[in-house]
Design an enzyme around this catalytic site. Structure first.
Site, PDB file in Angstrom:
ATOM      1  N   GLU A 136      -4.932  14.727   5.956  1.00 54.55           N
ATOM      2  CA  GLU A 136      -4.844  14.846   4.493  1.00 54.55           C
ATOM      3  C   GLU A 136      -5.405  13.582   3.891  1.00 54.55           C
ATOM      4  O   GLU A 136      -5.440  12.544   4.552  1.00 54.55           O
ATOM      5  CB  GLU A 136      -3.369  14.912   4.042  1.00 54.55           C
ATOM      6  CG  GLU A 136      -2.600  16.075   4.547  1.00 54.55           C
ATOM      7  CD  GLU A 136      -1.084  15.877   4.322  1.00 54.55           C
ATOM      8  OE1 GLU A 136      -0.685  15.147   3.397  1.00 54.55           O
ATOM      9  OE2 GLU A 136      -0.327  16.454   5.100  1.00 54.55           O
ATOM     10  N   LYS A 193      -5.122  10.314   1.600  1.00 54.10           N
ATOM     11  CA  LYS A 193      -4.011   9.449   1.218  1.00 54.10           C
ATOM     12  C   LYS A 193      -4.182   9.102  -0.257  1.00 54.10           C
ATOM     13  O   LYS A 193      -5.178   8.490  -0.646  1.00 54.10           O
ATOM     14  CB  LYS A 193      -4.027   8.178   2.068  1.00 54.10           C
ATOM     15  CG  LYS A 193      -2.806   7.310   1.881  1.00 54.10           C
ATOM     16  CD  LYS A 193      -2.804   6.205   2.928  1.00 54.10           C
ATOM     17  CE  LYS A 193      -1.507   5.420   2.954  1.00 54.10           C
ATOM     18  NZ  LYS A 193      -1.095   4.886   1.691  1.00 54.10           N
ATOM     19  N   ASP A 215      -3.433   7.292  -3.771  1.00 56.62           N
ATOM     20  CA  ASP A 215      -2.970   5.950  -4.091  1.00 56.62           C
ATOM     21  C   ASP A 215      -2.111   5.978  -5.351  1.00 56.62           C
ATOM     22  O   ASP A 215      -2.614   5.904  -6.460  1.00 56.62           O
ATOM     23  CB  ASP A 215      -4.190   5.042  -4.291  1.00 56.62           C
ATOM     24  CG  ASP A 215      -3.826   3.589  -4.063  1.00 56.62           C
ATOM     25  OD1 ASP A 215      -2.686   3.328  -3.638  1.00 56.62           O
ATOM     26  OD2 ASP A 215      -4.677   2.731  -4.311  1.00 56.62           O
ATOM     27  N   TYR A 264       3.041  16.684  -0.671  1.00 53.65           N
ATOM     28  CA  TYR A 264       2.600  16.658   0.724  1.00 53.65           C
ATOM     29  C   TYR A 264       3.732  16.891   1.735  1.00 53.65           C
ATOM     30  O   TYR A 264       3.547  16.706   2.923  1.00 53.65           O
ATOM     31  CB  TYR A 264       1.846  15.358   1.054  1.00 53.65           C
ATOM     32  CG  TYR A 264       2.496  14.069   0.612  1.00 53.65           C
ATOM     33  CD1 TYR A 264       3.732  13.681   1.091  1.00 53.65           C
ATOM     34  CD2 TYR A 264       1.832  13.216  -0.268  1.00 53.65           C
ATOM     35  CE1 TYR A 264       4.303  12.488   0.703  1.00 53.65           C
ATOM     36  CE2 TYR A 264       2.396  12.007  -0.662  1.00 53.65           C
ATOM     37  CZ  TYR A 264       3.637  11.653  -0.175  1.00 53.65           C
ATOM     38  OH  TYR A 264       4.199  10.474  -0.564  1.00 53.65           O
ATOM     39  N   CYS A 311     -11.723 -27.215 -25.277  1.00 56.65           N
ATOM     40  CA  CYS A 311     -12.209 -25.852 -25.507  1.00 56.65           C
ATOM     41  C   CYS A 311     -13.731 -25.854 -25.594  1.00 56.65           C
ATOM     42  O   CYS A 311     -14.298 -26.610 -26.379  1.00 56.65           O
ATOM     43  CB  CYS A 311     -11.598 -25.317 -26.802  1.00 56.65           C
ATOM     44  SG  CYS A 311     -12.306 -23.739 -27.325  1.00 56.65           S
ATOM     45  N   CYS A 332     -14.680 -25.116 -29.395  1.00 55.60           N
ATOM     46  CA  CYS A 332     -14.351 -25.924 -30.571  1.00 55.60           C
ATOM     47  C   CYS A 332     -13.968 -27.358 -30.224  1.00 55.60           C
ATOM     48  O   CYS A 332     -13.700 -28.167 -31.110  1.00 55.60           O
ATOM     49  CB  CYS A 332     -13.246 -25.267 -31.389  1.00 55.60           C
ATOM     50  SG  CYS A 332     -11.630 -25.300 -30.589  1.00 55.60           S
ATOM     51  N   CYS A 356      -6.667 -22.620 -25.744  1.00 50.57           N
ATOM     52  CA  CYS A 356      -7.130 -23.467 -26.836  1.00 50.57           C
ATOM     53  C   CYS A 356      -6.074 -23.325 -27.924  1.00 50.57           C
ATOM     54  O   CYS A 356      -5.835 -22.220 -28.407  1.00 50.57           O
ATOM     55  CB  CYS A 356      -8.485 -22.982 -27.342  1.00 50.57           C
ATOM     56  SG  CYS A 356      -8.878 -23.669 -28.961  1.00 50.57           S
ATOM     57  N   CYS A 366     -10.468 -22.359 -34.238  1.00 45.31           N
ATOM     58  CA  CYS A 366     -11.447 -22.130 -33.167  1.00 45.31           C
ATOM     59  C   CYS A 366     -12.322 -20.910 -33.487  1.00 45.31           C
ATOM     60  O   CYS A 366     -11.810 -19.800 -33.668  1.00 45.31           O
ATOM     61  CB  CYS A 366     -10.708 -21.916 -31.848  1.00 45.31           C
ATOM     62  SG  CYS A 366     -11.817 -21.480 -30.497  1.00 45.31           S
TER      63      CYS A 366
HETATM   64  S1  IVH Z   1       3.399  11.341   4.082  1.00 40.90           S
HETATM   65  C1  IVH Z   1       6.999  10.153   6.480  1.00 40.90           C
HETATM   66  N1  IVH Z   1       1.084  12.001   2.978  1.00 40.90           N
HETATM   67  O1  IVH Z   1       1.488   6.590   1.458  1.00 40.90           O
HETATM   68  C2  IVH Z   1       5.743  10.491   5.784  1.00 40.90           C
HETATM   69  N2  IVH Z   1       2.115   9.965   2.338  1.00 40.90           N
HETATM   70  O2  IVH Z   1       1.783   4.370   3.297  1.00 40.90           O
HETATM   71  C3  IVH Z   1       5.760  10.090   4.396  1.00 40.90           C
HETATM   72  N3  IVH Z   1       0.909   8.722   0.623  1.00 40.90           N
HETATM   73  O3  IVH Z   1       4.985   6.338   1.251  1.00 40.90           O
HETATM   74  C4  IVH Z   1       4.515  10.075   3.686  1.00 40.90           C
HETATM   75  N4  IVH Z   1      -0.754  10.165   0.377  1.00 40.90           N
HETATM   76  O4  IVH Z   1       3.646   7.085  -0.824  1.00 40.90           O
HETATM   77  C5  IVH Z   1       2.082  11.091   3.065  1.00 40.90           C
HETATM   78  N5  IVH Z   1      -0.926  12.720   2.031  1.00 40.90           N
HETATM   79  C6  IVH Z   1       0.063  11.818   2.110  1.00 40.90           C
HETATM   80  C7  IVH Z   1       0.073  10.647   1.334  1.00 40.90           C
HETATM   81  C8  IVH Z   1       1.128   9.743   1.480  1.00 40.90           C
HETATM   82  C9  IVH Z   1      -0.228   9.012  -0.037  1.00 40.90           C
HETATM   83  C10 IVH Z   1       1.703   7.491   0.419  1.00 40.90           C
HETATM   84  C11 IVH Z   1       3.198   7.687   0.364  1.00 40.90           C
HETATM   85  C12 IVH Z   1       3.739   6.914   1.528  1.00 40.90           C
HETATM   86  C13 IVH Z   1       2.687   5.896   1.730  1.00 40.90           C
HETATM   87  C14 IVH Z   1       2.712   5.353   3.140  1.00 40.90           C
END
Ligand code: IVH
Length: 673
Positions: A117, A119, A121, A233, A414, A417, A432, A438
């Site tokens: 999957e 990840k 942010d 997820y 500054c 000025c 400043c 200024c």
């Molecule tokens: S699974 C025990 N799946 O990344 C498994 N986490 O570095 C729990 N995160 O705490 C997380 N995308 O906040 C999972 N597709 C994804 C994710 C994901 C982002 C985050 C999540 C987790 C952190 C871990």
């Protein structure tokens, strides 16, 4: 309309709205315009107002916010929310694969399959559904307990408030509890819009910080405005306890959650490497930020058997993409003076390509940062770009340091000025101190005042403001409204036509309204959202000038720092002088009249609702009070006018009785309306 008809209509509208919500946010294939969508929602809210008994917690009307949470209660997670171990190379991922393979073989299983999957942010969240209705949403916190932020999470369009009945057979019997975990995040576009609304000193560095900050806001109306998203997820509580992970993701999709749908079943390390490779480039085209890939064992029955270390499960791992970096040379450092006097060192770089664009400048933030990096003019440096954010210098290539590098010293005065710089105690920045004299600060203030989201004075660009300030014609925004045609026509590159255009734009800007003016003043930490809150709490400049610091600090999401900054601002002689000019010029020093009241039965009363109301939900009840001249507050004090106590009212009722505040029942409340 009678209640039976209304009920049918309300249900129809909810179905429609949920469907369009999904088409818009999850499928990205809207079939009606925003306007038509708003009409549907308006109609629903109207009917729910008329028939408060029909309001349910999973109605889409509940997403608009309104609830204020002063302190988020702590909740214990059903099972700990673990984190993931990180890896940074395919070799490390292959090690993980072999490790799991051995463990699985020891358990008698075959070669393991993994779900790959993206990840996301953002911020990890747990959602609890009871009988298909969202009842609680919480942050991860320390993993074993987090904060209950349900009111804020409800505003997120991609968090289903209810799991549709059609998905009913999918999970356990009546009284079932389903937990869904996932990530709240901000799309790049929504992040940029949010930062546009914020003062330069309070910009969020990246979408993740913006998300974390927003989830902690007390005022859910502001949370709703900021547009966040949720991707699911993980789900627990399904009938079929052994359903493989990939099917669970599909099930989440069917239930109305967004999963991103970019997951894939990988049969071996080659598949995994291919997935990671494909997305390392493709991810830049996504509307949100991803910093890696998560790999999870598809066979869920093995999860418990493999177990977890103190921090992370043994059946999953994260792979993080290396940051986008480039190497270049720091040619020089210049010092910019902001509208608040802040000195920002800016790196001038030898132009270099990075993540699709050419970079020749980047901020060094402040002198602590320069010291931390140990960077000198002439150094070879590494710069980095994360997502859409401005590039930054992350390190110095010390082994290649030329012999003729020069240190970067804090300037004594500054650059604009010549005033000696100061560094207030506890701050990282140098300033400043000559606020009123200024030219850089004057110019910055005027440009901010005129900017599109402030007073939107077109035809007043950077070079014109520069000229006006340099010649001493304009010193503050108030002077703008004293300009006449003759003065303007005597300026460089300014003809009759452009002079008239500017005068027209200035006249036009007088109509922008009080809220916009508050923001345009450029008070430190007062961005557009704060200006909105302030305009509500203090509907005139005079009220604002007189408001005590404690009074300001009590406004939701204002707090002591902003309150202090506002008080400081109104204590400055040059500010008062400028305000005099603006008032004389006819700028809006007061908020426009509020909506007409239904009646004045609650005039001057501050009202608290506590306990469960039978016939009204909180939000609808609050609006009834507002429409009748009252205010709704959350904490009981001697100043509280009225407490409406529903069933099982607790500590607020006790406190009200102790303080001798008038307490009434829901029936009496209705009679008062
Ligand atoms: S699974 C025990 N799946 O990344 C498994 N986490 O570095 C729990 N995160 O705490 C997380 N995308 O906040 C999972 N597709 C994804 C994710 C994901 C982002 C985050 C999540 C987790 C952190 C871990």
């Amino acid at each position: 309309m009678d209640i039976a008809k209304a009920k049918i209509e309300v249900e129809r509208l909810r179905g429609e709205i949920d469907r369009h919500n999904r088409l818009y946010y999850v499928e990205a294939k809207p079939v009606i315009s925003d306007f038509e969508f708003d009409k549907l929602l308006e109609r629903l809210i109207g009917l729910e107002k008329e028939f408060p008994g029909l309001v349910t917690p999973d109605s889409p009307s509940q997403r608009v916010g309104g609830e204020i949470t002063k302190i988020f209660p702590s909740v214990v997670h059903r099972e700990p929310m673990l984190s993931l171990a990180n890896t940074y190379s395919i070799d490390e991922v292959a090690d993980f694969f072999r490790r799991v393979e051995k463990l699985v073989e020891a358990e008698g299983g075959r070669t393991p399959e993994f779900v790959a999957e993206l990840k996301f942010d953002g911020v990890a969240i747990s959602l609890l559904y009871r009988d298909g209705v969202l009842v609680r949403g919480a942050t991860r916190g320390d993993g074993s307990s987090g904060d209950d932020i349900t009111a804020n999470l409800r505003t997120i369009p991609t968090i289903p408030l209810g799991i549709p009945v059609s998905a009913g057979p999918l999970f356990g019997a009546q009284g079932s509890e389903v937990e869904v975990r996932g990530e709240v995040f901000m799309r790049k576009e929504d992040f940029e819009k949010l930062n546009e609304d914020r003062p330069e000193e309070d910009q969020f560095a990246n979408p993740r910080n913006a998300t974390a900050g927003t989830l902690k806001l007390q005022d859910s109306t502001e949370v709703a405005r900021r547009r966040m998203s949720f991707v699911a997820y993980y789900i627990k509580g399904l009938d079929d306890q052994s359903m493989p992970h990939i099917d669970r993701l599909r099930r989440l999709d069917a239930m109305g959650f967004m999963t991103g749908r970019n997951y894939r079943l990988c049969k071996g390390i080659d598949d995994i490497a291919e997935f990671i490779g494909t997305w390392s480039e493709k991810r830049w085209k996504l509307p949100y930020e991803t910093d890696g890939v998560v790999l999870k064992l598809n066979d869920v029955t093995l999860w418990d058997r493999l177990g977890a270390t103190a921090k992370s499960p043994r059946w999953a791992i994260a792979y993080k993409y290396p940051a986008q970096q480039a190497r270049t040379v720091l040619k020089d450092v210049v010092f910019q003076v902001g509208r608040l006097g802040t000195i920002t060192p800016v790196a001038e770089l030898k132009p270099v390509k990075l993540a699709g664009s050419t970079v020749s400048r980047s901020t060094l933030h402040n002198f602590d940062e320069i010291e931390r990096l140990g960077v000198r003019v002439g150094d070879h440096v590494m710069i980095e770009k994360s997502g859409e954010v401005i590039p930054k210098v992350v390190s110095v290539v010390l082994e290649d340091r030329p012999s003729n590098t020069k240190p970067i010293d804090v300037p004594e005065v500054c650059p604009e000025c010549g005033t000696a710089l100061v560094r207030p105690e506890g701050e990282v920045s140098w300033y400043c101190p000559d606020e009123s004299g200024c030219p850089a600060q004057k110019k910055g203030r005027i440009l901010h005042f005129a900017s599109r989201t402030a007073m939107d004075i077109r035809n007043l660009g950077d070079s014109l403001v520069d000229q006006l300030v340099r010649r001493g014609v304009v010193g503050d925004p108030g002077d703008l409204y004293r300009l006449d045609r003759e003065q303007l026509e005597s300026l460089e590159r300014m003809g009759e036509k452009s002079a008239q255009n500017l005068l027209d734009a200035l006249a036009e800007s007088r109509k922008r309204g009080y809220e916009r003016l508050l923001y345009a003043l450029g008070i430190r930490h007062v961005g557009r959202a704060t200006a909105r809150e302030l305009a509500h709490a203090c509907p005139s400049i005079e009220r604002l000038r007189e408001a005590a610091e404690e009074e300001l600090a009590a406004v939701p999401d204002i707090g002591p720092v902003i309150a202090r900054s506002i008080r400081d601002y109104f204590g400055k002689p040059w500010v008062l002088e400028m305000l005099g000019k603006l008032e004389e010029a006819g700028l809006p020093f007061e908020a426009a009249e509020q909506k007409a009241l239904v009646n004045r039965n609650f005039e001057g009363l501050s009202v608290i609702f506590t306990g469960g109301l039978e016939r009204h939900d909180r939000q609808a009840a609050s609006e009834l009070v507002l429409e009748r001249g009252g205010r709704v507050v959350t904490a009981v004090s001697k100043k509280t006018g009225l407490v409406v106590a529903g069933s099982e009212a607790g500590s607020k009722l006790d406190k009200a009785l102790k303080l001798g505040v008038r307490v009434i029942s829901e029936d009496e409340f209705e009679a008062m309306l």
